[in-house]
Scaffold this motif. Structure first.
Motif, short mmCIF file in Angstrom:
data_model
loop_
_atom_site.label_atom_id
_atom_site.label_comp_id
_atom_site.label_asym_id
_atom_site.label_seq_id
_atom_site.Cartn_x
_atom_site.Cartn_y
_atom_site.Cartn_z
N CYS A 1 -46.16 -23.50 4.66
CA CYS A 1 -45.46 -24.16 3.50
C CYS A 1 -43.80 -24.19 3.54
N GLY A 2 -43.28 -23.50 4.59
CA GLY A 2 -41.88 -23.53 4.58
C GLY A 2 -41.24 -22.77 3.25
N HIS A 3 -40.33 -23.56 2.78
CA HIS A 3 -39.42 -23.01 1.62
C HIS A 3 -40.25 -23.44 0.41
N GLY A 4 -41.26 -24.15 0.39
CA GLY A 4 -42.21 -24.31 -0.76
C GLY A 4 -41.96 -25.79 -1.63
N VAL B 1 -49.07 -20.43 2.79
CA VAL B 1 -48.75 -19.76 3.88
C VAL B 1 -47.76 -20.08 5.06
N ASP B 2 -47.12 -19.27 5.44
CA ASP B 2 -46.05 -19.73 6.54
C ASP B 2 -46.12 -18.16 7.34
N PRO B 3 -45.69 -18.37 8.45
CA PRO B 3 -45.61 -17.20 9.37
C PRO B 3 -44.31 -16.30 9.27
N GLN B 4 -43.34 -17.12 8.58
CA GLN B 4 -41.96 -16.51 8.52
C GLN B 4 -41.85 -15.90 7.25
N ILE B 5 -41.44 -14.60 7.07
CA ILE B 5 -41.25 -13.95 5.89
C ILE B 5 -40.07 -14.48 5.23
N GLU C 1 -40.46 -15.62 1.15
CA GLU C 1 -39.62 -14.97 0.23
C GLU C 1 -39.02 -16.36 -0.42
N ALA C 2 -38.61 -17.37 0.13
CA ALA C 2 -37.75 -18.40 -0.56
C ALA C 2 -38.49 -19.11 -1.10
N ALA C 3 -39.90 -19.33 -0.67
CA ALA C 3 -40.88 -20.13 -1.45
C ALA C 3 -41.36 -19.44 -2.82
#
Length: 227
Positions: free
Chosen positions: A29-32, A48-52, A56-58
């Protein structure tokens, strides 16, 4: 090859049908950005994204949706939980050895279609971006993973289509900001190679008003769970 000019969102709407009330998984999803567009159309969205940092940005950008940190190759969701899954410009960011596992997971958690949209390694937008981050090989690996997954029966292909996404920019600075926004790790190289990017833009871009348009071809695979 002549391709229709479309937006990725229009391809998603055609593939999934009316979004109102559907539970959609935005995988990678990246930043949403996509989650926000889907929510506006009435979908219930889980990203869903592997990078926290992306999660958080999304969460900040789309408080109406739910976001989870996880790898695409091992989703923390039960079989058939979602009405549909969308993987937009994200499969090539999955480590190559895990791409087929990610596709198997996508069809596992979807009770309906799985739409995978990937950028191709061609077009004027790609020619500009490759100076900062050359994704020729990884984009080819994503296409190969899709082909192999279909051939092996991991997924069933419903249909495939290609289209051109025309992206307008007010100037080279706007393009460079977009390149770095997608992946902040590109920032140093983007700053260093900015003059070369400007030269490529002058050579390949289509003028539009005060700015220009760059073209990015995509290939969309509409998949479903194998019978």
């Amino acid at each position: 090859m002549s391709r229709p000019v479309r937006t990725s969102l229009s391809v998603i709407e055609d593939a999934l049908g009316p979004l109102e009330g559907k539970h959609v998984l935005d995988l990678g999803c990246g930043h949403g950005a996509l989650a926000k567009a889907l929510v506006r159309r009435g979908a219930e969205v889980t990203g869903v994204d592997p990078q926290i940092e992306a999660v958080e940005a999304a969460e900040q950008a789309v408080p109406e949706a739910r976001f989870v940190q996880a790898g695409a190759e091992h989703l923390p969701h039960r079989d058939g939980l979602f009405d549909a899954v969308v993987i937009l410009n994200a499969l090539h960011h999955v480590p190559a050895p895990l791409m087929r596992a990610a596709l198997r997971e996508a069809v596992r958690v979807s009770a309906g279609p799985v739409l995978v949209i990937e950028p191709l390694a061609e077009g004027s937008f790609f020619e500009a971006v490759r100076l900062v981050d050359d994704e020729t090989e990884i984009r080819a690996l994503a296409q190969a993973a899709l082909t192999d997954a279909i051939a092996a029966g991991d997924v069933t292909l419903v249909r495939m289509e290609e289209y051109e996404d025309h992206r307008a920019f007010s100037g080279p600075e706007a393009l460079l900001r977009k390149i770095v926004e997608v992946d902040p790790a590109r920032a140093e190289i983007a700053a260093r190679r900015a003059p070369e990017v400007v030269e490529v833009v002058r050579a390949v871009a289509e003028p539009q008003g005060e700015g220009f348009v760059l073209i990015q071809p995509h290939r969309a695979h509409l998949l479903r769970r194998p019978s």
